[in-house]
Structure formats: structure tokens, C-alpha cells
Design an enzyme around this catalytic site. Sequence first.
Site, PDB file in Angstrom:
ATOM      1  N   ARG A  94       0.837  -1.197   0.000  1.00  0.00           N
ATOM      2  CA  ARG A  94       0.000   0.000   0.000  1.00  0.00           C
ATOM      3  C   ARG A  94       0.874   1.250   0.000  1.00  0.00           C
ATOM      4  O   ARG A  94       0.431   2.332  -0.369  1.00  0.00           O
ATOM      5  CB  ARG A  94      -0.960   0.028   1.190  1.00  0.00           C
ATOM      6  CG  ARG A  94      -2.079   1.042   0.974  1.00  0.00           C
ATOM      7  CD  ARG A  94      -2.686   1.633   2.229  1.00  0.00           C
ATOM      8  NE  ARG A  94      -3.106   0.676   3.190  1.00  0.00           N
ATOM      9  CZ  ARG A  94      -2.530   0.542   4.393  1.00  0.00           C
ATOM     10  NH1 ARG A  94      -1.500   1.288   4.734  1.00  0.00           N
ATOM     11  NH2 ARG A  94      -2.990  -0.332   5.241  1.00  0.00           N
TER      12      ARG A  94
ATOM     13  N   ASP B  12      -0.599  21.314 -13.608  1.00  0.00           N
ATOM     14  CA  ASP B  12      -1.266  20.172 -14.247  1.00  0.00           C
ATOM     15  C   ASP B  12      -0.884  20.243 -15.722  1.00  0.00           C
ATOM     16  O   ASP B  12      -1.382  21.079 -16.478  1.00  0.00           O
ATOM     17  CB  ASP B  12      -2.784  20.280 -14.059  1.00  0.00           C
ATOM     18  CG  ASP B  12      -3.546  19.120 -14.712  1.00  0.00           C
ATOM     19  OD1 ASP B  12      -2.966  18.436 -15.582  1.00  0.00           O
ATOM     20  OD2 ASP B  12      -4.722  18.926 -14.370  1.00  0.00           O
TER      21      ASP B  12
ATOM     22  N   LYS C 275      -4.291   9.835 -19.643  1.00  0.00           N
ATOM     23  CA  LYS C 275      -4.424  10.512 -20.923  1.00  0.00           C
ATOM     24  C   LYS C 275      -3.235  10.199 -21.837  1.00  0.00           C
ATOM     25  O   LYS C 275      -3.049   9.055 -22.193  1.00  0.00           O
ATOM     26  CB  LYS C 275      -4.623  12.014 -20.680  1.00  0.00           C
ATOM     27  CG  LYS C 275      -5.642  12.335 -19.570  1.00  0.00           C
ATOM     28  CD  LYS C 275      -7.068  11.900 -19.900  1.00  0.00           C
ATOM     29  CE  LYS C 275      -8.002  11.938 -18.697  1.00  0.00           C
ATOM     30  NZ  LYS C 275      -8.105  13.217 -18.004  1.00  0.00           N
TER      31      LYS C 275
HETATM   32  C1  LIG Z   1      -8.315  13.670 -16.747  1.00  0.00           C
HETATM   33  C2  LIG Z   1      -7.680  14.846 -16.134  1.00  0.00           C
HETATM   34  C3  LIG Z   1      -7.452  14.915 -14.756  1.00  0.00           C
HETATM   35  C4  LIG Z   1      -7.892  13.820 -13.810  1.00  0.00           C
HETATM   36  O1  LIG Z   1      -7.235  12.614 -14.087  1.00  0.00           O
HETATM   37  P1  LIG Z   1      -7.907  11.170 -13.816  1.00  0.00           P
HETATM   38  O2  LIG Z   1      -6.816  10.245 -14.231  1.00  0.00           O
HETATM   39  O3  LIG Z   1      -9.124  11.095 -14.686  1.00  0.00           O
HETATM   40  O4  LIG Z   1      -8.237  11.101 -12.382  1.00  0.00           O
HETATM   41  C5  LIG Z   1      -6.828  16.046 -14.267  1.00  0.00           C
HETATM   42  N1  LIG Z   1      -6.451  17.051 -15.069  1.00  0.00           N
HETATM   43  C6  LIG Z   1      -6.655  17.015 -16.396  1.00  0.00           C
HETATM   44  C7  LIG Z   1      -6.204  18.157 -17.229  1.00  0.00           C
HETATM   45  C8  LIG Z   1      -7.273  15.917 -16.979  1.00  0.00           C
HETATM   46  O5  LIG Z   1      -7.496  15.904 -18.287  1.00  0.00           O
END
Ligand SMILES: *Cc1c(COP(=O)(O)O)cnc(C)c1O
Length: 385
Positions: free
Chosen positions: A55, A180, A205
Site C-alpha cells: 500500500r 497540471d 491521458k
Molecule cells: C483527466 C484529467 C485529470 C484527472 O485525471 P484522472 O486520471 O481522470 O483522475 C486532471 N487534469 C486534467 C487536465 C485531466 O485531463
Amino acid sequence: MRQKLDHHYSAATRLAQALGYIDESSDGLVPPTYSSTTYLRDEDNQYRSGRVYSRADNPTYVPVERVLTSLEGGAESLLFSSGMAAATAVFQALQPGAHVIAPTVMYWALRAWLLGWAKSWGLQLSFVDTGNLDALKAAIRPTETQLIWLETPANPMWTVSDIEKICELAKAHEIYVAVDSTVATPLLTRPLELGADFVMHSATKYLNGHSDVIAGALVTGEINPLWERIRLVRKQGGAVLSPQDANQLLRGMRTMHLRVRESSRSALWLAEELQKSESVTEVLYPGLPSFPGHDVAKKQMHGGFSGMLSIRLKGGASAAIKVAAETRLWKRATSLGGVESLIEHRASIEGEGTPVPDDLLRLSVGIEDPRELLIDLLQAIDSAH
Ligand SMILES: *Cc1c(COP(=O)(O)O)cnc(C)c1O
């Protein structure tokens, strides 16, 4: 684990070979998946291997995290069970009372989490247009502001924030900056080199790229006190990735440079072509010279402007929803960064309170033949108007 490829090798070579990975126990070129949840104690009751229970951590993560750290030019990476788990770990590592600045238009689920959970945890939030330096400057509360959260280009209007300038401003106030960078990927933008402290990816993604793994990652520029707390958030909170998914993620990452290059090239061409349609009132894409953030994008994005764009349509929400309904190749689905192209009416999924206009469709450009993608979209636009 033997590894040979350092940062002098191009990102393409480092990705394709997962840093030249060779498995020590088998000489295999593909790392094993370690599914054990528990590890043997030494006879004298120590855990010299550093591994106790998975974990906290898993050896399957090591090659994946090393590739990411290398690509971002960071000091260390952590994989998480999702992008949201990675992003929320950063906020959970802050102390109640801390003031945080985030973009007005940003990844919707994270904004929703901030407005709900982060508030109840005691964080103070300011949402500003981070593409506007003066607005950002005005939102800073000396001594209280501890984190600026950026997303660039930001969902789903692709607003571009000047990472370098914002980091200069943040440094002057001793504020951490986290980016991000899901849409830009480590191939197009390297936020740590521009002064950011942390980079976050939804590895679901472009990193994985095949719409079959949910995963997230954080990379730090240095081991600082906030990073130490972020490690604890994962270790104690347990938002860990399954070893099978970690291994599959690395497999996806090996072709990321090809996918991102192709998607970006197609997205730019589609953006240019869609501008010619009379039914399209606006094309939002950082690669277009007419886009407000284009100059900053040109400065901090190299090798492309990503595979993400949005279009706004004559006829409002109903026309937009109709266009999505009429496409055949473009799949009506959420998410982004996969090999298949997706189309989405964002206002529908974001619901009430969304700052996204209801005539907007978000397009995630995959790696299909771009001419076929254009023909499919234009026929859908025609039949909806
Ligand atoms: C999809 C996404 C997230 C969240 O990611 P998950 O893997 O779906 O939890 C955060 N920021 C952006 C820009 C995203 O496209």
C-alpha cells in the site's frame, strides 16, 4: 535494475527503451509486474529492503517513475491510482488555513473537489484567470498564499498560463507552484525547467494513451518539505496504482512521442481547416496565431501545441449536441489523449455553474487519418446546420 540512458538521449529514445531498461533477474527487456502485497522481514526483525507492504509502494512503479522523472528533469516521481488522486495529494499536503490560487477555468472534477473537500479541509481558495498576470498578482495574499495551481493549456478553453513569469512572481513570495501538465505532456512543456515546483499528470491521458488505464503522477523538482508530506499522503492514504496498471502504463508510454507528435500535427491542421467553416464561430487552439495565448504557448511549448482543441458553433447548445450526435469516426465520450478521437459537449458533463459556453465542443484528436477526421466532422456540422 540496469539502466543506461541518461538525459543526453532524446526523449524519443528514452521513452522507446524505457531508459534502456533490462531486468536484472531475467535479462528481460520488459520489466516484471510485482504483484506481491507483502515482503519478507529480515531474521533480526528489520526490513532492510525498504519494502514492507505494497500500500506504500511497489517495485513495479520504479521504472515508470524513473522515466517520468527523467522526461520532466525532476528529482523524484510518484505514481497514483488516478490523476485526481495525484492532484488532490498536493492539496491534502497543505495545512488547513493555507490560501491557494487556482484557475477559474480548469479541469472540472478538480475544481469541484476544491470547492467541496478542500474547503471543508480548511483551505482558502481564490479562482483567477491565471492567463492574466495582473489578476494573479492581485490574488496573492502575502504570507497566506502557499500554492498556485496552474493548468496549461487548461480544459476546455485551452487558456495558456505563462509558467516562467508566474514562477518568478511566486518565488518572490515563497509560494509553491504546481502545474497540471496533462495536456502538454512532458514532451511539449517541461514546467520544472521553467521554475515550477511540481508537475502533475493524469497518466490516464497521453502518457498511457490507449484509454485502458486510470493513473496519475506527480514529479517534483526537489525533495522539499511539501513533497515529503505528499509522499506521506500516498503512503498513508493508500491511493496507489495497481502493479498491473503500472506495467501497462509503461508500455503505453513507450510510444508517447509518436502519438503526441501525430495528434498535435493533426490538431493544428484541423484547427486551421475548421476556421474556414461558416458554422464554426470560434476555434480555440493554442497553435493558432489568432489565439490569445499563442505567444506564450510558442515560448513554452516545443514540438507542438497538443492534440486538444475546442470549437464553438452557430446555433448554440442544440447545434453542438447535434454535431456530436452526427459524427461517426469521432466517438462521443469523455476523457482525452487516447489513440482514438473523441468529441464532447463539455457543458453537459460539467453541469450547472460551469464557466464553459454551451455552444462548445471539445475535441481530442487521436492518431487516425486527419483527412478522414475532418470529412467526418464537416459532414456532421453540415447536417446539424
Ligand atoms: C483527466 C484529467 C485529470 C484527472 O485525471 P484522472 O486520471 O481522470 O483522475 C486532471 N487534469 C486534467 C487536465 C485531466 O485531463
